[in-house]
Design an enzyme around this catalytic site. Structure first.
Site, mmCIF file in Angstrom:
data_model
loop_
_atom_site.group_PDB
_atom_site.id
_atom_site.type_symbol
_atom_site.label_atom_id
_atom_site.label_comp_id
_atom_site.label_asym_id
_atom_site.label_seq_id
_atom_site.Cartn_x
_atom_site.Cartn_y
_atom_site.Cartn_z
ATOM 1 C CB SER A 78 -0.919 -0.175 0.837
ATOM 2 O OG SER A 78 -2.243 0.410 1.110
ATOM 3 C CG HIS A 130 -5.580 -3.379 0.193
ATOM 4 N ND1 HIS A 130 -4.689 -2.467 -0.422
ATOM 5 C CD2 HIS A 130 -4.844 -2.243 1.506
ATOM 6 C CE1 HIS A 130 -4.325 -1.672 0.129
ATOM 7 N NE2 HIS A 130 -4.071 -0.844 0.809
#
Length: 278
Positions: A101, A253
């Site tokens: 991320s 994610h």
């Protein structure tokens, strides 16, 4: 099997930085977590990689067990400089970086900063193409009540709800996840560090800068990522000159938690042969 992870706290640029490491003389990799996260992001892949790599994982200033400094300038450029200094401390050359991320974006900044020291990048659900905060929001952050507003926002949001947002399969969420992701929120300076990140974050690298990064890059994405959608990964794979993209169905994610075995195999194959596993 007993883990061989050691820990230390380094003082880098007058900021206390928590590190976990395994030094075994094998090729080095550096692990960089994402926003409001920590080294715990990689807790399922470190045991799968530790027999093949020397591993350095750090909590970025403002997060995890590292200092929530009210003096550090929380820009990606400064984060990259800090990563480079951490690599120097551990005497790492020709290291690969795995970033998740926001950590992926910091990995890109680091590759731009010290390209000769980075062998390869593996970016998991990497942040991309986000702009810096607008001026009005930055100016507003200096108002006396803004810190109170951020503190209430942090305290009012359930950690478990936040975790549901990063997992596709909610059955993977454990009490340990809640405890580890909740840890930095309890620090009184955490809201202040978030505000400083809001002010100082200069934005993700634009296309023209990405095209200058020739470090071999493996992009790994969950097709059901609602935080950083797959379209970002597809765009990065086009803008980075030496990149390839792998995706997983029914994965969110936090790919390192949902697909640890697959990711570890991809990392091993990519690092040692440049060929990803099918």
């Amino acid at each position: 099997m007993e883990r061989r992870v050691s820990t230390c706290t380094l003082n880098i640029d007058d900021v206390k930085v928590y590190c976990e490491y395994i030094l075994n003389g094998k090729p080095p990799i550096v692990l960089i977590h994402g926003f409001v996260s920590s080294t715990y992001t990689f807790n399922r892949i470190i045991p799968l990689l530790e027999n093949h790599f020397s591993i350095i994982a750090l909590d970025l200033p403002g997060f995890g067990r590292s200092e929530k400094s009210t003096k550090f300038v929380y820009s990606y450029e400064n984060y990259a400089k800090l990563v480079a200094k951490c690599m120097n401390y551990f005497q790492l050359d020709d290291a690969s970086i795995i970033g998740h991320s926001m950590g992926g974006q910091i990995a890109l900044y680091t590759a731009r900063l010290v390209p000769d020291k980075i062998k390869k990048l593996v970016l998991l659900g990497c942040s991309g193409y986000l702009k810096s905060a607008n001026r009005l929001l930055i100016y507003t952050s200096y108002l006396p009540l803004f810190n109170t507003f951020v503190k209430r926002s942090v305290n009012n949001k359930s950690v478990k709800d936040s975790l549901r947002n990063v997992f596709y399969n909610h059955s993977y969420i454990t009490d340990d996840h809640v405890k580890e992701f909740e840890r930095p929120l309890k620090d009184k300076n955490f809201p202040k560090s978030l505000i400083r990140l809001l002010r100082h974050r200069e934005g993700d690298l634009p296309t023209e800068e990405l095209r200058k990064i020739h470090t071999p890059t493996l992009l790994i994405w969950g097709e059901d990522d609602t935080v950083v959608p797959l379209e970002v990964g597809q765009r990065l794979s086009e803008d980075l000159p030496n990149a390839e993209l792998i995706t997983y169905k029914e994965t969110g994610h936090l790919v390192s938690e949902e697909r640890p075995n697959e990711i570890s195999n991809h990392i091993l194959n990519y690092h040692f042969s440049g060929i990803t596993a099918e």
